[in-house]
Design an enzyme around this catalytic site. Structure first.
Site, short mmCIF file in Angstrom:
data_model
loop_
_atom_site.label_atom_id
_atom_site.label_comp_id
_atom_site.label_asym_id
_atom_site.label_seq_id
_atom_site.Cartn_x
_atom_site.Cartn_y
_atom_site.Cartn_z
N HIS A 50 -32.36 62.39 -31.38
CA HIS A 50 -33.33 63.24 -30.94
C HIS A 50 -34.66 63.51 -31.60
CE1 HIS A 50 -29.86 65.76 -28.42
NE2 HIS A 50 -30.06 64.60 -28.15
N GLU A 52 -36.14 65.66 -33.46
CA GLU A 52 -35.97 66.17 -34.98
C GLU A 52 -35.25 65.43 -35.82
OE1 GLU A 52 -35.20 69.91 -31.68
OE2 GLU A 52 -34.89 67.43 -32.11
N CYS A 80 -31.36 71.61 -30.00
CA CYS A 80 -29.90 71.73 -29.19
C CYS A 80 -28.92 72.24 -30.38
CB CYS A 80 -29.53 70.31 -28.85
SG CYS A 80 -29.29 69.19 -30.10
N CYS A 89 -29.08 69.47 -33.37
CA CYS A 89 -30.30 69.45 -34.14
C CYS A 89 -30.44 70.57 -34.93
CB CYS A 89 -31.62 69.21 -33.47
SG CYS A 89 -31.54 67.55 -32.69
N ASP A 205 -41.55 47.28 6.73
CA ASP A 205 -42.48 46.75 5.39
C ASP A 205 -41.87 45.93 4.50
OD1 ASP A 205 -44.26 48.50 6.36
OD2 ASP A 205 -43.76 50.39 5.14
N ARG A 212 -45.45 47.18 -10.44
CA ARG A 212 -46.04 46.23 -10.78
C ARG A 212 -47.57 46.74 -11.07
NH1 ARG A 212 -43.94 45.75 -6.26
NH2 ARG A 212 -45.85 45.77 -4.89
N GLU A 291 -40.96 57.68 -0.62
CA GLU A 291 -41.94 56.62 -0.04
C GLU A 291 -41.33 56.41 1.33
OE1 GLU A 291 -44.12 53.80 -2.31
OE2 GLU A 291 -43.40 54.64 -3.99
N GLY A 293 -41.36 57.05 6.07
CA GLY A 293 -41.98 57.47 7.24
C GLY A 293 -41.86 58.97 7.27
#
Length: 362
Positions: A50, A52, A80, A89, A205, A212, A291, A293
């Site tokens: 973590h 810390e 935490c 932590c 598609d 990318r 993503e 229709g």
């Protein structure tokens, strides 16, 4: 040192973990002694150290171990207090005798919520909260939503013409938006754990749905709704990365490459989206970019499931009554019932208009 200036640097550190720590929150930490930064750290990877812990290690590496005692630590999220993949932590803070803890946000995870602060105070460590609180919440909007709702934070991405079209009537859609817009889409793909789409979009598609055009942090998990059991090994999504395909019971393709198949029942020939999201939440997928229709988009909007919207609006008019729009379905009956969005950001991307907006109801 100015508390807000230090916290801004903590935010910068926290954001270095984007795309690497989900479903954990983004956390940064800075140790200060006598107005000198003696150590910095952030949560770099899920299940690893973590923030810390990394800040303390950095201080030791710099030769500042003796300075940690009676120092102050700045963190954007409450430390935490429970045993998980890493030890608490707050125990480290106590062990190294850190004197003061400055916090932006209280952790909404019920395992931590205010318990870390209580532990620190019980051990005579001074605690200060609420430093740049709203900015801190924005950094962990995904974590906060996921922890409270047990399902993914949903972001809709849609590229369309100025008259709302995502395809011509012949299903031609490449490319409505310009190159800079498409590059920005890939920047956003880095941010979210999954991409949700439909078998119909895959068939039309044949996309890769990977990262990318920009520096890759990771490829999102591709999540495909396939109610008609149509997806097979021949599509581009199987060439790279991991997939989750949601199919009806007794489907034909249970041995797809790099793919987890989830069988779910159909309701009126569709999957129950609430059940889909519940299942994805159980798989610890904390965020999804949609993503797809217009039909899936409408179903998500109608059920008020989309948290955030990313619109790429091209200065083109496609027209045609049979061309596809970015929202299909029946729509709302009255303007007063329409979903109101709150614009967060509006940019000109070399002619395309980019709008980032939030659902005011969520």
């Amino acid at each position: 040192m100015n508390h807000e200036d230090v916290m801004k640097e903590v935010f910068h550190l926290a954001n270095k973990g984007i795309g690497k720590v989900n479903p954990n929150p983004l956390v940064g930490a800075i140790l200060i002694k006598d107005d000198e930064i003696i150590g910095k750290g952030y949560h770099k990877e899920y299940k690893k150290e973590h923030a810390e812990e990394n800040a303390i290690k950095d201080a030791i590496k710099r030769g500042n171990k003796d300075k940690i005692k009676n120092s102050s630590i700045y963190v954007n999220l409450e430390p935490c207090s429970h045993f998980g993949n890493r030890p608490p932590c707050v125990h480290l803070i106590k062990k190294y005798e850190i004197k003061k803890v400055y916090i932006s946000n209280i952790d909404e995870n019920e395992l931590v919520n205010k318990k870390g602060i209580e532990f620190l105070k019980e051990n005579n460590i001074e605690v200060y909260t609420g430093i740049l609180e709203e900015e801190g919440k924005k950094i962990n909007e995904i974590h906060n939503y996921f922890i409270k709702n047990k399902r993914p934070f949903i972001v809709l991405k849609s590229a369309f013409s100025i008259d709302g079209k995502i395809q011509t009537y012949t299903n031609d859609s490449k490319w409505i938006s310009n190159e800079l817009s498409r590059k920005k889409v890939h920047e956003y793909r880095n941010l979210y754990m999954g991409i949700l789409t439909t078998a119909n979009t895959i068939k039309i598609d044949d996309p890769y749905l990977n990262v990318r055009h920009v520096k890759k942090i990771r490829n999102p998990i591709k999540i495909i709704l396939d109610p008609k059991d149509e997806i097979n090994q021949n599509y581009n999504i199987f060439k790279e990365g991991q997939n989750i395909i949601i199919k009806p019971f007794n489907n034909k393709y249970n041995n797809l490459k790099n793919t987890k198949v989830i069988n779910m029942k159909l309701v009126n020939k569709k999957f129950d989206l609430d059940e889909v999201l519940k299942k994805l939440g159980e798989l610890k997928i904390d965020s999804i970019m949609v993503e797809a229709g217009g039909n899936l988009v409408w179903n998500l909007i109608n059920k008020n499931l989309i948290n955030k919207y990313l619109f790429f609006i091209a200065p083109k008019i496609i027209g045609g009554k049979d061309s596809k729009t970015f929202v299909e379905g029946s729509g709302f009956l009255k303007v007063d019932n329409a979903l109101n969005l709150e614009f967060e950001k509006v940019l000109n991307l070399e002619g395309d208009l980019f709008v980032e907006a939030y659902n005011k109801k969520l």
